[in-house]
Design an enzyme around this catalytic site. Structure first.
Site, PDB file in Angstrom:
ATOM      1  CG  LEU A   6      -1.906  -1.108   1.355  1.00 43.12           C
ATOM      2  CD1 LEU A   6      -2.599  -1.069   2.714  1.00 43.12           C
ATOM      3  CD2 LEU A   6      -2.939  -1.029   0.248  1.00 43.12           C
ATOM      4  CG  ASN A   8      -2.053   4.364   2.908  1.00 42.53           C
ATOM      5  OD1 ASN A   8      -1.870   3.207   2.540  1.00 42.53           O
ATOM      6  ND2 ASN A   8      -3.216   4.770   3.384  1.00 42.53           N
ATOM      7  CB  CYS A   9       1.812   0.367   3.998  1.00 40.17           C
ATOM      8  SG  CYS A   9       2.663  -0.834   5.026  1.00 40.17           S
ATOM      9  CG  ASP A  10       4.180   4.416   8.432  1.00 38.22           C
ATOM     10  OD1 ASP A  10       3.996   5.268   7.527  1.00 38.22           O
ATOM     11  OD2 ASP A  10       3.759   4.558   9.597  1.00 38.22           O
ATOM     12  NE  ARG A  13       4.132   6.108   3.302  1.00 35.00           N
ATOM     13  CZ  ARG A  13       3.587   6.921   4.164  1.00 35.00           C
ATOM     14  NH1 ARG A  13       4.263   7.942   4.618  1.00 35.00           N
ATOM     15  NH2 ARG A  13       2.371   6.744   4.589  1.00 35.00           N
TER      16      ARG A  13
END
Length: 106
Positions: A6, A8-10, A13
């Site tokens: 995803l 927006n998944c830390d 990223r």
């Protein structure tokens, strides 16, 4: 190299930041090809299903007993992230050990 996760998944990223020549496939918008999911499930089994996610906690008891691949197909955020495909090799999650293995394979 392809990273299924995803945007927006830390954790995703972090992996993207540390890897070179990797393409992000957002599982919510683009999904995961059935062939990749089946291969990942064969390799990782139940670990492929993220039972610690908020999506999992929102499922009913009846939904939780459904086959993992059906659940992930319907709720892509249930897949443990990231799923990294480097050639014929797959990696699940992102730890220091996984990072070293991915770099060695890539």
């Amino acid at each position: 190299m392809t990273l299924f996760g995803l945007k927006n998944c830390d954790t995703c990223r972090k992996a993207l930041k540390e890897l070179d020549d990797v393409v992000l496939v957002d599982v919510r918008t683009d999904g995961v090809p059935a062939e990749i999911l089946q291969k990942a499930h064969a390799q990782f089994g139940e670990k492929l299903l993220n039972t610690r996610s908020t999506t999992w906690r929102g499922l009913s008891a009846d939904e939780r007993i459904e086959p993992p691949l059906e659940l992930i197909a319907r709720h892509p955020a249930l897949m443990k992230r990231p799923l990294i495909v480097a050639g014929d090799t797959m990696f699940l999650g992102w730890t220091a050990q996984t990072a070293d293995q991915v770099r060695a394979a890539g």
